[in-house]
Design an enzyme around this catalytic site. Structure first.
Site, PDB file in Angstrom:
ATOM      1  N   LYS A  81       9.026  14.797  -7.843  1.00 18.37           N
ATOM      2  CA  LYS A  81       9.718  16.067  -8.118  1.00 18.37           C
ATOM      3  C   LYS A  81      11.208  15.905  -8.358  1.00 18.37           C
ATOM      4  O   LYS A  81      11.938  16.882  -8.461  1.00 18.37           O
ATOM      5  CB  LYS A  81       9.486  17.029  -6.949  1.00 18.37           C
ATOM      6  CG  LYS A  81       8.026  17.458  -6.865  1.00 18.37           C
ATOM      7  CD  LYS A  81       7.807  18.526  -5.830  1.00 18.37           C
ATOM      8  CE  LYS A  81       6.326  18.852  -5.704  1.00 18.37           C
ATOM      9  NZ  LYS A  81       5.972  19.258  -4.342  1.00 18.37           N
ATOM     10  N   PRO A  99      -9.096 -29.604  33.348  1.00 15.42           N
ATOM     11  CA  PRO A  99      -9.945 -30.617  32.696  1.00 15.42           C
ATOM     12  C   PRO A  99     -10.327 -30.203  31.278  1.00 15.42           C
ATOM     13  O   PRO A  99     -10.440 -31.050  30.403  1.00 15.42           O
ATOM     14  CB  PRO A  99     -11.193 -30.664  33.593  1.00 15.42           C
ATOM     15  CG  PRO A  99     -10.768 -30.086  34.892  1.00 15.42           C
ATOM     16  CD  PRO A  99      -9.674 -29.105  34.598  1.00 15.42           C
ATOM     17  N   PRO A 153      -3.263   2.384   2.393  1.00 15.72           N
ATOM     18  CA  PRO A 153      -4.102   3.113   1.443  1.00 15.72           C
ATOM     19  C   PRO A 153      -4.203   4.617   1.663  1.00 15.72           C
ATOM     20  O   PRO A 153      -4.706   5.319   0.801  1.00 15.72           O
ATOM     21  CB  PRO A 153      -5.476   2.469   1.638  1.00 15.72           C
ATOM     22  CG  PRO A 153      -5.454   1.957   3.028  1.00 15.72           C
ATOM     23  CD  PRO A 153      -4.041   1.525   3.288  1.00 15.72           C
ATOM     24  N   ASP A 157       5.850   9.002  -2.481  1.00 15.38           N
ATOM     25  CA  ASP A 157       5.019   9.160  -3.670  1.00 15.38           C
ATOM     26  C   ASP A 157       3.817  10.018  -3.343  1.00 15.38           C
ATOM     27  O   ASP A 157       3.450  10.164  -2.185  1.00 15.38           O
ATOM     28  CB  ASP A 157       4.424   7.794  -4.074  1.00 15.38           C
ATOM     29  CG  ASP A 157       5.378   7.026  -4.943  1.00 15.38           C
ATOM     30  OD1 ASP A 157       6.256   7.644  -5.553  1.00 15.38           O
ATOM     31  OD2 ASP A 157       5.215   5.796  -5.008  1.00 15.38           O
TER      32      ASP A 157
HETATM   33  N1  SAH Z   1       0.489   0.036  -4.714  1.00 13.16           N
HETATM   34  C1  SAH Z   1      -0.814   0.681  -4.600  1.00 13.16           C
HETATM   35  C2  SAH Z   1      -1.453   0.916  -5.948  1.00 13.16           C
HETATM   36  C3  SAH Z   1      -0.689   1.851  -6.842  1.00 13.16           C
HETATM   37  S1  SAH Z   1      -1.495   2.135  -8.376  1.00 13.16           S
HETATM   38  C4  SAH Z   1      -1.705  -0.157  -3.675  1.00 13.16           C
HETATM   39  O1  SAH Z   1      -1.384  -1.311  -3.370  1.00 13.16           O
HETATM   40  O2  SAH Z   1      -2.731   0.376  -3.228  1.00 13.16           O
HETATM   41  C5  SAH Z   1      -2.366   3.614  -8.048  1.00 13.16           C
HETATM   42  C6  SAH Z   1      -3.849   3.351  -7.968  1.00 13.16           C
HETATM   43  O3  SAH Z   1      -4.182   2.833  -6.709  1.00 13.16           O
HETATM   44  C7  SAH Z   1      -4.743   4.552  -8.106  1.00 13.16           C
HETATM   45  O4  SAH Z   1      -4.917   4.921  -9.451  1.00 13.16           O
HETATM   46  C8  SAH Z   1      -6.028   4.069  -7.501  1.00 13.16           C
HETATM   47  O5  SAH Z   1      -6.720   3.241  -8.387  1.00 13.16           O
HETATM   48  C9  SAH Z   1      -5.494   3.197  -6.387  1.00 13.16           C
HETATM   49  N2  SAH Z   1      -5.481   3.870  -5.081  1.00 13.16           N
HETATM   50  C10 SAH Z   1      -4.415   4.093  -4.295  1.00 13.16           C
HETATM   51  N3  SAH Z   1      -4.792   4.654  -3.129  1.00 13.16           N
HETATM   52  C11 SAH Z   1      -6.124   4.786  -3.174  1.00 13.16           C
HETATM   53  C12 SAH Z   1      -7.117   5.252  -2.265  1.00 13.16           C
HETATM   54  N4  SAH Z   1      -6.792   5.742  -1.065  1.00 13.16           N
HETATM   55  N5  SAH Z   1      -8.412   5.221  -2.659  1.00 13.16           N
HETATM   56  C13 SAH Z   1      -8.767   4.731  -3.848  1.00 13.16           C
HETATM   57  N6  SAH Z   1      -7.882   4.257  -4.733  1.00 13.16           N
HETATM   58  C14 SAH Z   1      -6.575   4.270  -4.411  1.00 13.16           C
END
Ligand code: SAH
Length: 403
Positions: free
Chosen positions: A216, A45, A171, A194
């Site tokens: 590197k 229902p 992150p 990276d």
């Molecule tokens: N592609 C990444 C950003 C690369 S540019 C993304 O989407 O997160 C690199 C910048 O990302 C750093 O200078 C910083 O500003 C930020 N960043 C990346 N990882 C981070 C983290 N764990 N905490 C805070 N800032 C971060």
């Protein structure tokens, strides 16, 4: 030994499955049944809003009435999922009469079939039955799927096709990569990483995987980025499956698109797996919402890798200074004084809240809260180093009110 259920896979394509009841059990079961190609008929229902939405979208049929004997006439499979034990018993009784297997949601032992805890991994379907211990089967299912995703259990799948996957690693917390990203990572022959890619993910890789640190790579006369592109292309052309593991999302200030273009031009197949960007994840992890109802209706993500007066800058700082919403600044630590100055000079109030989140989502995460006028000094005083996300706007001043 006690008898056990017989685990089986049903071919349900275009076959009628009748679900009696319209609550959360039906809502949870429907998607996987639909994915198997079954025709679903829900008899109840009332149904949940989600089930009603599925009916409206034509994904299933909903008969808005009570169950009546005869409803299972064309069914290949049935589930009794009402909250009325008497009705569920009637459904199982009819199913048994018709030799249709039937799950009974409220009392599994009185049904003629049980639903296993199900998981999926790269085309595999895993089912776990425990004989009345649903928490146990769900836990084992989840552990198996996670182990497969992490590559801790070999699944003997055909080797991944050569090519490059540009994977957003999230992150920093290894738990914040996507499921697809993690699965591809577990199948990589070569991982090119990276500094900001989640290092915790690399520890899980089997020892035969070649890990290349992009920072590197010797680059002789080529530019660093050209050298990275060359490594990706060469490895893929040598028949390897290459995961290019990047921090956050590959296309958010990560040069991911340059790598995609280079690979495509070289005839190398590329898949892109989006990632959780630090631009949003680092603030979230620090309890700063980048948007909030009635506070910020815009979020602008800005790269701070060049100064405001740099001729190569593509950022319209005076325009940003006029916004009321949220500015999220990446790569901005070094030049924060210049960014704060240009924003204030063009009209952003000096007392605008600012939150700076370093190493967001990692154990070493740190937050500094300040204002536009004071943030450069505050960061210098705290010796806050990159990587950090700088959030500028009223949202940076919000904090939950403790009860
Ligand atoms: N592609 C990444 C950003 C690369 S540019 C993304 O989407 O997160 C690199 C910048 O990302 C750093 O200078 C910083 O500003 C930020 N960043 C990346 N990882 C981070 C983290 N764990 N905490 C805070 N800032 C971060």
């Amino acid at each position: 030994m006690a008898e056990q259920h017989y685990l089986v896979g049903l071919e349900l394509h275009d076959r009628l499955v009748v679900l009696v009841g319209g609550g959360s059990v039906v809502q949870r079961r429907a998607p996987r049944l639909l994915a198997s190609g079954a025709r679903l008929r829900v008899i109840s229902p009332s149904v949940t809003a989600v089930v009603e939405g599925m009916a409206q979208a034509g994904e299933l049929q909903w008969l808005p009435r009570r169950y009546a004997d005869g409803d299972l006439a064309d069914a290949w499979y049935a589930m009794a999922c009402t909250d009325d034990a008497g009705v569920n018993a009637e459904v199982v009784a009819e199913a048994t009469r018709r030799r249709v297997f039937c799950v009974r949601a409220d009392a599994g032992e009185f049904g003629t079939a049980v639903t296993p805890a199900v998981g999926e991994h790269g085309g595999l379907t895993l089912g776990v039955l425990s004989g009345g211990e649903p928490k146990r089967s769900a836990a084992v299912r989840s552990a198996l799927v996670e182990a497969l995703q992490a590559g801790l259990v070999a699944d003997a799948a055909a080797p991944a096709a050569p090519g490059v996957a540009l994977v957003g690693g999230g992150p920093g917390d290894p738990g914040l990569i996507t499921v697809r990203g993690r699965r591809l990572l577990s199948r990589a022959d070569v991982v090119v990483t990276d500094r900001l890619a989640p290092q915790g993910l690399l520890e899980e890789l089997p020892s035969h995987v070649e890990v290349v640190d992009a920072a590197k790579i010797p680059y002789g006369r080529a530019m660093q980025q050209d050298a990275i592109n060359a490594v990706l292309i060469e490895a893929a052309k040598a028949g390897k499956f290459v995961v290019r593991l990047k921090g956050g999302d590959p296309f958010v200030f990560g040069r991911g698109f340059e790598e995609l273009l280079a690979c495509t031009e070289a005839g190398v197949a590329v898949t892109v797996v989006p990632g959780v960007t630090s631009a949003f994840a680092a603030p979230a992890a620090a309890g700063v919402p980048v948007s909030h109802r009635g506070v910020a209706h815009e979020i602008v993500v800005v790269s701070g890798h060049v100064a405001p007066d740099d001729p190569t800058s593509l950022v319209d700082w005076p325009a940003l200074a006029r916004l009321r919403g949220t500015l999220v600044l990446l790569m901005g630590v070094q030049r924060i004084a210049a960014f704060a100055e240009v924003l204030i000079r063009h009209g952003r109030p000096a007392d605008t809240p600012v939150a700076v989140v370093r190493n967001g989502t990692l154990r070493s995460q740190r937050t500094v809260r300040s204002t536009l006028a004071k943030v450069a000094d505050a960061m210098a005083h705290e010796q806050l180093r990159p990587p950090a996300i700088i959030v500028i706007g009223p949202v940076a001043g919000l904090a939950p009110n403790p009860a």
